[in-house]
Design a protein around this motif. Sequence first.
Motif, PDB file in Angstrom:
ATOM      1  N   ASP A   9       0.747  -1.026   0.083  1.00  0.00           N
ATOM      2  CA  ASP A   9      -0.113  -0.016  -0.164  1.00  0.00           C
ATOM      3  C   ASP A   9       0.919   1.138  -0.043  1.00  0.00           C
ATOM      4  O   ASP A   9       2.129   1.241   0.259  1.00  0.00           O
ATOM      5  CB  ASP A   9      -0.739  -0.067   1.434  1.00  0.00           C
ATOM      6  N   ASP A  11      -0.005   5.168   0.719  1.00  0.00           N
ATOM      7  CA  ASP A  11      -0.383   6.264   1.577  1.00  0.00           C
ATOM      8  C   ASP A  11      -0.384   5.358   3.328  1.00  0.00           C
ATOM      9  O   ASP A  11      -1.049   4.702   3.305  1.00  0.00           O
ATOM     10  CB  ASP A  11      -1.734   6.665   1.607  1.00  0.00           C
ATOM     11  N   GLY A  12       0.530   6.076   3.940  1.00  0.00           N
ATOM     12  CA  GLY A  12       0.735   5.296   5.226  1.00  0.00           C
ATOM     13  C   GLY A  12       1.657   4.139   5.430  1.00  0.00           C
ATOM     14  O   GLY A  12       1.875   3.908   6.597  1.00  0.00           O
ATOM     15  N   GLU A 169       0.291  -3.215   4.711  1.00  0.00           N
ATOM     16  CA  GLU A 169      -0.697  -2.392   4.855  1.00  0.00           C
ATOM     17  C   GLU A 169      -0.648  -1.601   6.234  1.00  0.00           C
ATOM     18  O   GLU A 169      -0.166  -2.091   7.120  1.00  0.00           O
ATOM     19  CB  GLU A 169      -2.209  -3.245   4.834  1.00  0.00           C
ATOM     20  N   ASP A 170      -1.513  -0.524   6.195  1.00  0.00           N
ATOM     21  CA  ASP A 170      -1.662   0.180   7.267  1.00  0.00           C
ATOM     22  C   ASP A 170      -3.201   0.440   7.853  1.00  0.00           C
ATOM     23  O   ASP A 170      -3.410   0.877   8.779  1.00  0.00           O
ATOM     24  CB  ASP A 170      -1.064   1.678   7.508  1.00  0.00           C
TER      25      ASP A 170
HETATM   26 MG    MG Z   1      -2.730   3.057   3.557  1.00  0.00          MG
END
Ligand code: MG
Length: 212
Positions: A9, A11-12, A169-170
């Motif tokens: 992923d 973003d983050g 993932e976040d």
């Molecule tokens: Mg994310």
Amino acid sequence: MKYRGIIFDLDGVICFTDQYHYQAWKNLADEIGVYFDEQINNRLRGVSRMDSLDIILEKSEKEYTKVEKAVLAEKKNTLYVSLLENMTSADLPHEVKETLDKLRQAGMLLAIGSSSKNAKLILSHLGLEGYFDAISDGTNITNSKPDPEVFLKAAQFINFKPEECLVVEDAIAGIDAAIAGGFASAGLGEAATHTNVTYPMSKFSDLLTVTE
Ligand code: MG
Ligand code: BG6
């Protein structure tokens, strides 16, 4: 090698654009007089722009038409993209770049699996244009996480089966998507608390042990 491909992923996970998403949504919510906080923001992680707007508007007394919603989403995106302008390769954490390089040296293919339509723009700000073996993002999917489509496409792009890949993932919705697609998952932040995450991690470089 435990995994042949790793799907990240963006973003983050690779960078901290999640703070800019928050600022831009908060600005919009304040403008239309809708309550918004960090807790609501956490529900937006991994979720597409339009679905995120619907979550924000749950707290609104006014009903918005499709056209009005499109205008609001566009407004948020314009502010978000202007916040991204300040991003440079200095915003790519050393730990992230070093870990990515080591995973690649170990022979794994690296792909992006992001719901964002701005993924390629962000990668170019970070100096990662052309770095990943494949990019699956908001421009090539119809269903956003928790639907597994973005990860299934990423796996297809690098020619591996889901069981040969690890998803990083976040977001809770991202781990749900990984599970739905038949992928093993590594979770950071809130995603590390998911009951069914394969590897809860406290830092990005934990990937080196997880994939050993
Ligand atoms: Mg994310
Ligand atoms: C995801 C973010 O990566 O992309 C979400 O976690 C965001 O918060 C989604 O809503 C869509 O992003 P964009 O850049 O297409 O608005």
